[in-house]
Write an enzyme that holds these catalytic residues in place. Sequence first.
Site, mmCIF file in Angstrom:
data_model
loop_
_atom_site.group_PDB
_atom_site.id
_atom_site.type_symbol
_atom_site.label_atom_id
_atom_site.label_comp_id
_atom_site.label_asym_id
_atom_site.label_seq_id
_atom_site.Cartn_x
_atom_site.Cartn_y
_atom_site.Cartn_z
ATOM 1 N N GLU A 163 28.433 1.618 -22.109
ATOM 2 C CA GLU A 163 27.484 0.532 -22.597
ATOM 3 C C GLU A 163 27.493 1.155 -24.350
ATOM 4 O OE1 GLU A 163 24.549 -0.716 -20.048
ATOM 5 O OE2 GLU A 163 25.896 -1.419 -18.485
ATOM 6 N N GLU B 88 31.226 -0.946 -13.860
ATOM 7 C CA GLU B 88 30.614 -0.726 -13.505
ATOM 8 C C GLU B 88 30.165 -2.354 -12.211
ATOM 9 O OE1 GLU B 88 26.980 -0.251 -15.390
ATOM 10 O OE2 GLU B 88 27.992 1.574 -16.282
#
Length: 444
Positions: free
Chosen positions: A229, A350
């Site tokens: 991320e 995810e």
Amino acid sequence: MRSLSLQVKQPGKKMARPGNGIVFPVLAFALLILVMYLTFGAIEFWPGHAQHKARFVERNGSQFTEEGRAFYVNGWNSYWLMDQAVEESGRERVTEVFRAAATMGLTVCRTWAFNDGAYHALQTSLGVFDEKVFRALDWVIVEAQRHGVRLLLSLVNNLENYGGKTQYVKWAWEEGLGSSSYDDSFFSDPSVRSYFKTYLKTILTRKNHLTGIEYRDDPTIFAWELMNEPQCRSDVSGDVLQAWIEEMAEHVKAIDEKHLLTVGLEGFYGSANSPEKEDINPGKWYGKLGSDFLRNSRTPSIDFASVHIYPDHWLSQANLSEKMSYTSKWVASHIEDGKRELNKPILFAEFGLSNKVEGFEDSHRIMFYRSIFDAIYDSATKDGAGAGALVWQFLVGGMGKYNDEFGIVPGEFPAIDELMKEQSCRLLALRQGKDSAERTSADC
């Protein structure tokens, strides 16, 4: 399972005399079994599981391929595998989650190949590594291979958990090497970038002490992920992060040409570079994080794009129906971009639905997961860019401190296990053809 070639030499001592030719083969076979047991643990065979030598997964346009056939990802996240494998007492948990995944026919697990300065640190200080922890990662890779699972290995965290970019900057600042103590200098400081390159080379060229194979030569590793991320909020233009992605991606590919590489993005469209897509984001703020799904994913050395899905965090005031509607739009936009804009596979690396939301029921997760699985399957039937998804996250019993609001223990919610298995089976049918006699461990 890999075959082992053993040479045992005892100077001045013969293991068998002429006329007792049966002794040496028997002893050699017994020794082979003992070494395999000590190396890999108790040998187990999964019903219907195809034991074959893994090949590297490659990319052909917007699809993953293995040996010329489409390869679809249906899997999960267990970020904690290396951490648990450091101590012998934790390894059974790793085996247990792989065993559960194998029964569902899951193909890929995403996990951390980093721990910078924290408990059970792999990197204890800049450029210094703990061999015991490295051996734990070696073991995880072998255990994954033993269960027919590939690994997507993430290489550093944008968050502070397990060290991340914050720890790199702190180390460099404390040693008088860094130009700034601000977290985002990780992306721009020449000293920090140099140390991260050292880390990358160390990981990629690591020789597994159990197999003798360097990581860059091991097809058990599905792909590398540059960062979990990544965000660079200090630079809304996105130029700083883009330059870092290009530099690090080229560095990885110069060392390892065999494995696929992704950035590790959440999927947000940057307001500076993709203004026409900004309304797809869950809010205006998400376009000002210094990342941009399209620009970052277009980097030539990046093979596929990743996307995350967390409607409970992004749309905290929305009801379930609104979150489901938004998720469908978010997934469709990225799959379309993969085909039309990027010509690269899209992996939803995810996704999760929180059990902390008021009114949560397990059936909500079934509905949420199914919507994502259906979108991927529909894309796959049309040779689209939807290449697969990894649920966040799987654990086993007794791992409360590793859990969060998204955690799932296989076996506790049979309907989820069945849904995961169903997705494995229908993706397998697409890959092999409906008339194929091959089957996975899910026994489709």
